[in-house]
Every structure is written in C-alpha cells, then in structure tokens.
Design a protein around this motif. Structure first.
Motif, short mmCIF file in Angstrom:
data_model
loop_
_atom_site.label_atom_id
_atom_site.label_comp_id
_atom_site.label_asym_id
_atom_site.label_seq_id
_atom_site.Cartn_x
_atom_site.Cartn_y
_atom_site.Cartn_z
N GLU A 10 -0.10 11.20 -8.17
CA GLU A 10 -1.14 10.52 -7.40
C GLU A 10 -1.78 9.36 -8.15
O GLU A 10 -1.99 8.28 -7.58
CB GLU A 10 -2.23 11.53 -7.00
CG GLU A 10 -3.24 10.96 -6.04
CD GLU A 10 -4.21 12.00 -5.53
OE1 GLU A 10 -5.34 11.60 -5.19
OE2 GLU A 10 -3.86 13.17 -5.45
N LEU A 11 -2.07 9.55 -9.41
CA LEU A 11 -2.73 8.50 -10.19
C LEU A 11 -1.81 7.28 -10.36
O LEU A 11 -2.22 6.14 -10.13
CB LEU A 11 -3.15 9.05 -11.56
CG LEU A 11 -4.02 8.16 -12.42
CD1 LEU A 11 -5.34 7.83 -11.71
CD2 LEU A 11 -4.30 8.83 -13.75
N LEU A 12 -0.58 7.53 -10.74
CA LEU A 12 0.39 6.44 -10.92
C LEU A 12 0.70 5.76 -9.58
O LEU A 12 0.74 4.53 -9.49
CB LEU A 12 1.67 6.98 -11.55
CG LEU A 12 2.79 5.96 -11.79
CD1 LEU A 12 2.32 4.82 -12.67
CD2 LEU A 12 4.00 6.66 -12.40
N ARG A 17 0.58 1.15 -6.00
CA ARG A 17 0.30 0.67 -4.64
C ARG A 17 -0.78 -0.41 -4.66
O ARG A 17 -0.63 -1.46 -4.02
CB ARG A 17 -0.13 1.83 -3.75
CG ARG A 17 -0.48 1.37 -2.33
CD ARG A 17 -0.90 2.49 -1.45
NE ARG A 17 -2.07 3.16 -2.01
CZ ARG A 17 -2.66 4.20 -1.44
NH1 ARG A 17 -2.17 4.72 -0.34
NH2 ARG A 17 -3.72 4.75 -1.99
N THR A 18 -1.85 -0.17 -5.40
CA THR A 18 -2.93 -1.15 -5.48
C THR A 18 -2.44 -2.47 -6.05
O THR A 18 -2.74 -3.55 -5.52
CB THR A 18 -4.09 -0.59 -6.33
OG1 THR A 18 -4.59 0.60 -5.70
CG2 THR A 18 -5.20 -1.61 -6.50
N HIS A 19 -1.67 -2.41 -7.12
CA HIS A 19 -1.16 -3.63 -7.76
C HIS A 19 -0.23 -4.40 -6.81
O HIS A 19 -0.36 -5.63 -6.68
CB HIS A 19 -0.42 -3.29 -9.05
CG HIS A 19 0.16 -4.48 -9.72
ND1 HIS A 19 -0.62 -5.41 -10.39
CD2 HIS A 19 1.42 -4.93 -9.80
CE1 HIS A 19 0.15 -6.37 -10.86
NE2 HIS A 19 1.40 -6.10 -10.53
N VAL A 20 0.68 -3.70 -6.16
CA VAL A 20 1.63 -4.37 -5.27
C VAL A 20 0.90 -4.99 -4.07
O VAL A 20 1.20 -6.11 -3.66
CB VAL A 20 2.75 -3.41 -4.83
CG1 VAL A 20 3.65 -4.03 -3.78
CG2 VAL A 20 3.58 -2.95 -6.03
N ARG A 21 -0.08 -4.28 -3.54
CA ARG A 21 -0.88 -4.83 -2.43
C ARG A 21 -1.64 -6.08 -2.86
O ARG A 21 -1.74 -7.04 -2.10
CB ARG A 21 -1.86 -3.79 -1.90
CG ARG A 21 -1.23 -2.79 -0.99
CD ARG A 21 -2.27 -1.87 -0.42
NE ARG A 21 -1.67 -0.96 0.54
CZ ARG A 21 -2.27 0.10 1.02
NH1 ARG A 21 -3.51 0.40 0.64
NH2 ARG A 21 -1.67 0.88 1.88
N ARG A 22 -2.17 -6.06 -4.06
CA ARG A 22 -2.91 -7.23 -4.55
C ARG A 22 -2.01 -8.45 -4.72
O ARG A 22 -2.49 -9.58 -4.73
CB ARG A 22 -3.60 -6.91 -5.88
CG ARG A 22 -4.82 -6.05 -5.70
CD ARG A 22 -5.53 -5.81 -6.99
NE ARG A 22 -6.69 -4.97 -6.77
CZ ARG A 22 -7.29 -4.28 -7.71
NH1 ARG A 22 -6.85 -4.34 -8.96
NH2 ARG A 22 -8.33 -3.53 -7.42
N ALA A 30 5.49 7.23 -0.18
CA ALA A 30 6.03 8.55 0.09
C ALA A 30 5.96 9.38 -1.18
O ALA A 30 6.18 8.87 -2.27
CB ALA A 30 7.48 8.45 0.56
N VAL A 31 5.67 10.68 -1.04
CA VAL A 31 5.54 11.54 -2.21
C VAL A 31 6.65 12.59 -2.31
O VAL A 31 6.70 13.34 -3.28
CB VAL A 31 4.16 12.23 -2.27
CG1 VAL A 31 3.05 11.20 -2.43
CG2 VAL A 31 3.93 13.09 -1.06
N THR A 32 7.53 12.63 -1.31
CA THR A 32 8.64 13.58 -1.32
C THR A 32 9.92 12.89 -0.89
O THR A 32 9.88 11.82 -0.26
CB THR A 32 8.39 14.76 -0.37
OG1 THR A 32 8.33 14.27 0.97
CG2 THR A 32 7.12 15.53 -0.71
N VAL A 33 11.05 13.51 -1.19
CA VAL A 33 12.35 13.00 -0.73
C VAL A 33 12.37 12.97 0.79
O VAL A 33 12.80 11.98 1.39
CB VAL A 33 13.50 13.87 -1.28
CG1 VAL A 33 14.82 13.53 -0.62
CG2 VAL A 33 13.61 13.74 -2.79
#
Length: 68
Positions: A10-12, A17-22, A30-33
């Motif tokens: 979650e932290l990573l 996500r924040t960096h790419v959005r910026r 997605a958090v699972t396969v």
C-alpha cells in the motif's frame, strides 16, 4: 498516457501512483493478479508497472499471458 500499476504494498503503491499522476498520466491500481488481469481486459494501457510477487500469484505470469 494510461498506466496500470500492479503493486500490493500500500505505501509503495500510493507513492508510485501519486508520482505518476503528478507527471500528468492516468493511473489504475491493482493489488492482485486477478484484478490486474481484469483491468487489462477492460481497458488498453500504454504502460504496466508490474510487481513480481503478489498475494494471489506471480506478476511474471501476468506478463507471460500478456505476451502470448
């Protein structure tokens, strides 16, 4: 650019996500396969940022199926 982020930490995941959005890109996370594969069938992505160890499988298996 539309990006699929596949990361169960979650932290990573939130930091990436924040960096790419910026940078001005749209990000789906997605958090699972299972969720990642559903996302890949639902929408086209320009880039997939893929974690290799996920709670329900291996990220490399997603890549193998994408390339097939």
């Amino acid at each position: 650019m539309r990006v699929l982020l596949v990361e169960d930490d979650e932290l990573l995941g939130d930091a990436v996500r924040t960096h790419v959005r910026r940078q001005g890109h749209a990000v789906d996370w997605a958090v699972t396969v299972e969720t990642a594969e559903a996302s890949l069938t639902a929408a086209p992505y320009d880039l997939v940022l893929l974690d290799l160890r996920l709670p329900d499988g291996k990220g490399i298996d997603i890549l193998t199926r994408m390339r097939a």
